[in-house]
Design a protein around this motif. Structure first.
Motif, mmCIF file in Angstrom:
data_model
loop_
_atom_site.group_PDB
_atom_site.id
_atom_site.type_symbol
_atom_site.label_atom_id
_atom_site.label_comp_id
_atom_site.label_asym_id
_atom_site.label_seq_id
_atom_site.Cartn_x
_atom_site.Cartn_y
_atom_site.Cartn_z
ATOM 1 N N GLU A 1 69.909 43.961 59.236
ATOM 2 C CA GLU A 1 68.628 43.345 59.240
ATOM 3 C C GLU A 1 67.776 43.816 60.104
ATOM 4 O OE1 GLU A 1 70.299 38.859 57.834
ATOM 5 O OE2 GLU A 1 70.808 39.804 59.948
ATOM 6 N N THR B 1 62.727 40.584 52.708
ATOM 7 C CA THR B 1 62.822 39.265 52.466
ATOM 8 C C THR B 1 61.762 38.773 52.081
ATOM 9 O OG1 THR B 1 64.813 39.371 54.341
ATOM 10 C CG2 THR B 1 63.708 37.424 53.865
ATOM 11 N N GLU C 1 60.868 41.553 57.180
ATOM 12 C CA GLU C 1 62.343 42.235 57.405
ATOM 13 C C GLU C 1 62.868 43.087 56.176
ATOM 14 O OE1 GLU C 1 66.104 39.567 58.881
ATOM 15 O OE2 GLU C 1 65.395 38.977 56.603
ATOM 16 N N VAL D 1 66.369 44.262 54.616
ATOM 17 C CA VAL D 1 67.499 43.872 54.758
ATOM 18 C C VAL D 1 68.253 44.909 53.825
ATOM 19 C CG1 VAL D 1 69.584 42.342 54.176
ATOM 20 C CG2 VAL D 1 67.329 41.597 55.080
#
Length: 106
Positions: free
Chosen positions: A7, A43, A52, A54
Protein backbone atom coordinates in the motif's frame (compact mmCIF):
# COMPACT_ATOMS: atom_id res chain seq x y z
CA UNK A 1 2.10 -19.83 -2.36
CA UNK A 2 2.40 -16.47 -0.61
CA UNK A 3 1.10 -13.04 -1.48
CA UNK A 4 2.59 -9.65 -0.75
CA UNK A 5 0.13 -6.78 -0.29
CA UNK A 6 1.68 -3.34 -0.73
CA UNK A 7 0.00 0.00 0.00
CA UNK A 8 1.63 3.22 -1.21
CA UNK A 9 0.26 6.50 0.16
CA UNK A 10 1.23 9.38 -2.10
CA UNK A 11 2.65 12.66 -0.91
CA UNK A 12 -0.24 15.15 -1.22
CA UNK A 13 -0.50 16.37 -4.81
CA UNK A 14 1.95 13.73 -6.12
CA UNK A 15 -0.47 10.91 -7.03
CA UNK A 16 -0.37 11.65 -10.80
CA UNK A 17 3.44 11.38 -10.75
CA UNK A 18 3.28 8.16 -8.71
CA UNK A 19 0.79 6.61 -11.14
CA UNK A 20 3.04 7.68 -14.02
CA UNK A 21 6.04 6.02 -12.35
CA UNK A 22 4.07 2.79 -11.90
CA UNK A 23 2.85 2.80 -15.51
CA UNK A 24 6.15 3.78 -17.10
CA UNK A 25 8.68 2.02 -14.87
CA UNK A 26 7.59 0.07 -11.79
CA UNK A 27 5.25 -2.41 -13.48
CA UNK A 28 7.84 -3.07 -16.19
CA UNK A 29 10.56 -3.55 -13.57
CA UNK A 30 8.41 -5.98 -11.61
CA UNK A 31 7.75 -7.99 -14.78
CA UNK A 32 11.43 -7.88 -15.80
CA UNK A 33 12.34 -9.54 -12.51
CA UNK A 34 9.61 -12.18 -12.74
CA UNK A 35 7.25 -10.65 -10.18
CA UNK A 36 3.60 -11.43 -10.87
CA UNK A 37 1.20 -8.57 -10.18
CA UNK A 38 -2.10 -10.23 -9.27
CA UNK A 39 -4.00 -7.01 -8.70
CA UNK A 40 -3.39 -3.24 -8.70
CA UNK A 41 -5.81 -0.46 -7.85
CA UNK A 42 -6.43 2.94 -6.32
CA UNK A 43 -8.38 3.03 -3.08
CA UNK A 44 -11.81 4.46 -3.99
CA UNK A 45 -13.49 4.17 -0.61
CA UNK A 46 -12.28 3.97 2.97
CA UNK A 47 -9.05 5.01 4.60
CA UNK A 48 -6.75 7.00 2.33
CA UNK A 49 -9.37 7.30 -0.42
CA UNK A 50 -7.89 8.43 -3.74
CA UNK A 51 -4.41 8.85 -2.27
CA UNK A 52 -3.31 5.23 -2.24
CA UNK A 53 -2.11 2.61 -4.70
CA UNK A 54 -2.63 -0.96 -3.53
CA UNK A 55 -1.25 -4.01 -5.28
CA UNK A 56 -0.69 -7.70 -4.68
CA UNK A 57 2.21 -9.84 -5.86
CA UNK A 58 2.30 -13.66 -5.88
CA UNK A 59 5.39 -15.73 -4.99
CA UNK A 60 6.12 -19.42 -4.51
CA UNK A 61 8.23 -18.83 -1.38
CA UNK A 62 9.76 -16.25 0.93
CA UNK A 63 13.14 -16.95 -0.65
CA UNK A 64 11.76 -16.12 -4.09
CA UNK A 65 10.18 -12.91 -2.76
CA UNK A 66 13.44 -11.76 -1.16
CA UNK A 67 15.57 -12.70 -4.18
CA UNK A 68 13.34 -10.91 -6.69
CA UNK A 69 12.96 -7.75 -4.59
CA UNK A 70 16.72 -7.60 -4.06
CA UNK A 71 17.29 -7.88 -7.82
CA UNK A 72 14.74 -5.17 -8.66
CA UNK A 73 16.02 -2.72 -6.05
CA UNK A 74 19.60 -3.17 -7.34
CA UNK A 75 18.62 -2.87 -11.03
CA UNK A 76 20.33 0.26 -12.44
CA UNK A 77 17.33 1.01 -14.69
CA UNK A 78 14.97 1.02 -11.70
CA UNK A 79 17.36 3.05 -9.54
CA UNK A 80 17.63 5.71 -12.25
CA UNK A 81 13.88 5.77 -13.00
CA UNK A 82 13.12 6.21 -9.30
CA UNK A 83 15.73 8.96 -8.96
CA UNK A 84 14.41 10.87 -11.97
CA UNK A 85 10.77 10.50 -10.90
CA UNK A 86 11.64 12.11 -7.56
CA UNK A 87 13.56 15.07 -9.01
CA UNK A 88 10.80 17.40 -7.70
CA UNK A 89 10.57 15.61 -4.36
CA UNK A 90 9.41 12.29 -2.98
CA UNK A 91 6.28 10.61 -4.31
CA UNK A 92 5.56 8.18 -1.47
CA UNK A 93 4.57 9.42 1.99
CA UNK A 94 4.27 5.93 3.46
CA UNK A 95 4.45 2.30 2.43
CA UNK A 96 2.53 -0.53 4.06
CA UNK A 97 3.50 -4.10 3.39
CA UNK A 98 1.96 -7.42 4.44
CA UNK A 99 2.85 -11.00 3.59
CA UNK A 100 -0.22 -13.22 3.30
CA UNK A 101 -0.60 -16.98 3.06
CA UNK A 102 -3.59 -19.09 2.15
CA UNK A 103 -2.13 -22.31 3.57
CA UNK A 104 -4.60 -22.71 6.48
CA UNK A 105 -7.51 -22.49 4.00
CA UNK A 106 -6.66 -25.29 1.58
Amino acid sequence: MIYELREYSAVPGRMPALIRRFNEHALKGLAKHGMEVVFISLTDFGTNTMNEIVYVLRFDSYDELERKWKALLADPEWVEAKRLSEADGPLVASLGRRILTTSPFE
